[in-house]
Motif scaffolding. Structure first.
Motif, mmCIF file in Angstrom:
data_model
loop_
_atom_site.group_PDB
_atom_site.id
_atom_site.type_symbol
_atom_site.label_atom_id
_atom_site.label_comp_id
_atom_site.label_asym_id
_atom_site.label_seq_id
_atom_site.Cartn_x
_atom_site.Cartn_y
_atom_site.Cartn_z
ATOM 1 N N ASN A 221 6.971 7.784 63.437
ATOM 2 C CA ASN A 221 5.920 9.171 62.938
ATOM 3 C C ASN A 221 6.115 10.169 64.313
ATOM 4 O OD1 ASN A 221 5.338 8.435 60.409
ATOM 5 N ND2 ASN A 221 3.636 7.170 60.949
ATOM 6 N N ARG A 222 6.913 10.052 65.115
ATOM 7 C CA ARG A 222 7.105 10.885 66.136
ATOM 8 C C ARG A 222 5.948 10.552 67.534
ATOM 9 N NH1 ARG A 222 9.146 17.114 65.424
ATOM 10 N NH2 ARG A 222 9.083 16.797 67.497
ATOM 11 N N TRP A 223 5.285 9.531 67.555
ATOM 12 C CA TRP A 223 4.437 9.325 68.524
ATOM 13 C C TRP A 223 4.357 7.824 68.893
ATOM 14 C CZ3 TRP A 223 0.246 6.209 69.055
ATOM 15 C CH2 TRP A 223 -0.335 5.777 67.683
ATOM 16 N N GLU A 224 4.572 6.755 67.755
ATOM 17 C CA GLU A 224 4.148 5.565 68.119
ATOM 18 C C GLU A 224 5.264 4.669 68.520
ATOM 19 O OE1 GLU A 224 1.537 2.112 65.673
ATOM 20 O OE2 GLU A 224 2.236 3.699 64.563
ATOM 21 N N MET A 225 5.226 4.034 69.813
ATOM 22 C CA MET A 225 6.598 3.448 70.147
ATOM 23 C C MET A 225 6.735 2.073 69.601
ATOM 24 S SD MET A 225 6.265 4.519 74.245
ATOM 25 C CE MET A 225 5.908 5.894 74.711
ATOM 26 N N SER A 226 7.807 1.866 69.021
ATOM 27 C CA SER A 226 8.072 0.604 68.176
ATOM 28 C C SER A 226 8.930 -0.373 69.102
ATOM 29 C CB SER A 226 8.760 0.951 66.835
ATOM 30 O OG SER A 226 9.349 -0.184 66.281
#
Length: 438
Positions: A221-226
């Protein structure tokens, strides 16, 4: 790159007052080799080349600029830490960031463009192949990794997949994953690409090694690092981030792995010029995604629009900054250390960043870091925070107070002399003396 192109680029950066650290300049040189010489103004956007933006465009100007771009253009923002660029960044494809590196490179460099097609096509030519590593719970279903093994054999990719002991049976905790990653780092010499067990490869995952970065990961979602797909180049900065992640995971075993990875990235970015690539969705595709058939890495999870992590509070803190590829106000933008024997630290909070001229903000950042490099005033550590709003200032002050740092709050455009830190150290010593000997 020809000598003439390099000289022209040197003159352009010097005339525009753009200061880049060594790692940032290396990335810019690489982009010029890929896209062509820098373009002088927006009217040339229809041509191929690199566009260097010093000032954030207004909303209307950003829209016009975006519409004029082609996939043959790369956009470089050498002062990407300024939230004034966030709107334009949101319209572009974010390729990567190179974090600041002390007084010589005191800004974050952001780079992006229009789509990944150019790089995805060129990545096949990469001569560097990562070793794919993965792990799964010992005693668990080994068939879960059979599809991954088969896809690796199909593309003749070196790999290491093994079962590991876990505390919670069929679930791998973050500290268990980071311990595995650390063993792989010490065991092998090539770049590592961790892929979650259960995933399959549809194409050889050569994009990160082609781009030659320190680390590469996908922001959900363009922000949450996976942490499901994570590339580590064989660099000191990559090792530093991995060790930081491992230390955080050992200290906070109950915290979700993505949040700890986020904080490891933030801490490392503030202390060394970390060259990060933000991988496209094709490297983190889920079952049911519209582009699943074109995925490079397909994870064995159903697609969702929800966040991956369980804590909405963390999302509220980090989302806006991470979408723009930068650290937030609650994180130190830059950390510098000196050879001073004292362990005393000082926190400098630069307020009103959003409401101020971008040039004034950049000049103040350069003045603060330059002053600390010239005369640290006996402070062993400097933490510089950029705050757009008063709430951010409060959060930065609270963090500095917990660390028992001296706190200085300044505004963009404020005069910062080379003896700035020495003067404040002297004032602090005088105040302490008056308190002890009234």
């Amino acid at each position: 790159m020809t000598d003439e192109t390099r000289e022209n680029l040197d003159r352009l950066l010097q005339s525009d007052g753009v200061r880049l650290g060594r790692t940032q300049r290396d990335r810019l040189d690489w982009l010029v080799k890929q896209y062509g010489a820098p373009l002088r103004d927006f009217s040339e956007c229809r041509r191929a080349g690199v566009i260097i933006l010093k000032e954030p465009p207004s909303g209307a100007a950003a829209e016009l600029f975006y519409r004029s771009l082609t996939p043959g253009c790369a956009v470089v923002i050498p002062r990407g830490e300024n939230p004034g660029f966030d709107f334009l960044k949101s319209k572009l494809t974010e390729f990567g960031t190179v974090s600041p590196g002390g007084a010589d490179g005191p800004h974050e460099m952001w780079w992006g463009g229009i789509g990944w097609s150019k790089f995805l096509t060129s990545a096949d030519s990469s001569t560097v192949r990562p070793r794919i590593v993965s792990c799964y719970p010992r005693g668990g279903d080994a068939t879960a990794v059979s599809a991954l093994r088969y896809s690796l054999e199909r593309f003749d990719l070196a790999c290491h997949i093994e079962p590991i002991d876990t505390q919670l049976g069929d679930r791998i905790l973050c500290f268990e994953k980071t311990e595995f990653m650390m063993r792989m780092w010490n065991k092998y010499r090539e770049p590592l690409l961790f892929v979650e067990a259960g995933a399959v490869l549809r194409e050889p995952p050569l994009l990160p090694s082609f781009l030659g970065c320190d680390v590469a990961l996908h922001k959900w979602n363009r922000w949450e690092m996976s942490a499901r797909t994570l590339y580590l180049g064989r660099t000191r900065a990559a090792e530093m981030m991995l060790r930081t992640w491992q230390q955080l995971a050992a200290s906070y075993p109950a915290i979700w792995e993505g949040y700890l990875l986020d904080q490891a990235w933030s801490l490392t970015s503030s202390q060394t010029p970390l060259d990060t690539v933000w991988l496209p969705r094709s490297y983190h595709a889920l079952k049911g995604d519209l582009g699943a058939m074109r995925a490079t890495i397909l994870h064995d999870q159903q697609t969702t629009t929800l966040e991956l992590g369980p804590d909405p509070g963390f999302a509220g803190i980090a989302r806006a900054a991470r979408r723009a590829g930068r650290t937030g106000a609650r994180d130190a933008f830059m950390v510098m250390t000196s050879k001073a024997e004292t362990g005393t630290g000082i926190a400098v909070i630069l307020r009103d960043v959003s409401a101020s001229d971008a040039g004034a903000v950049a000049a103040t950042v350069e003045a603060v870091t330059g002053a600390y490099a010239a005369n640290c005033g006996g402070y062993g550590r400097l933490e510089l925070s950029l705050c757009a709003w008063q709430d951010d200032v409060g959060a930065a002050r609270e963090a500095a107070a917990q660390a028992r740092y001296r706190i200085l709050e300044i505004a963009p455009g404020q005069r910062i002399a080379n003896d700035f830190f020495a003067t404040h150290a002297s004032d602090e010593a005088a105040m302490t003396a008056r308190h002890l000997f009234p």
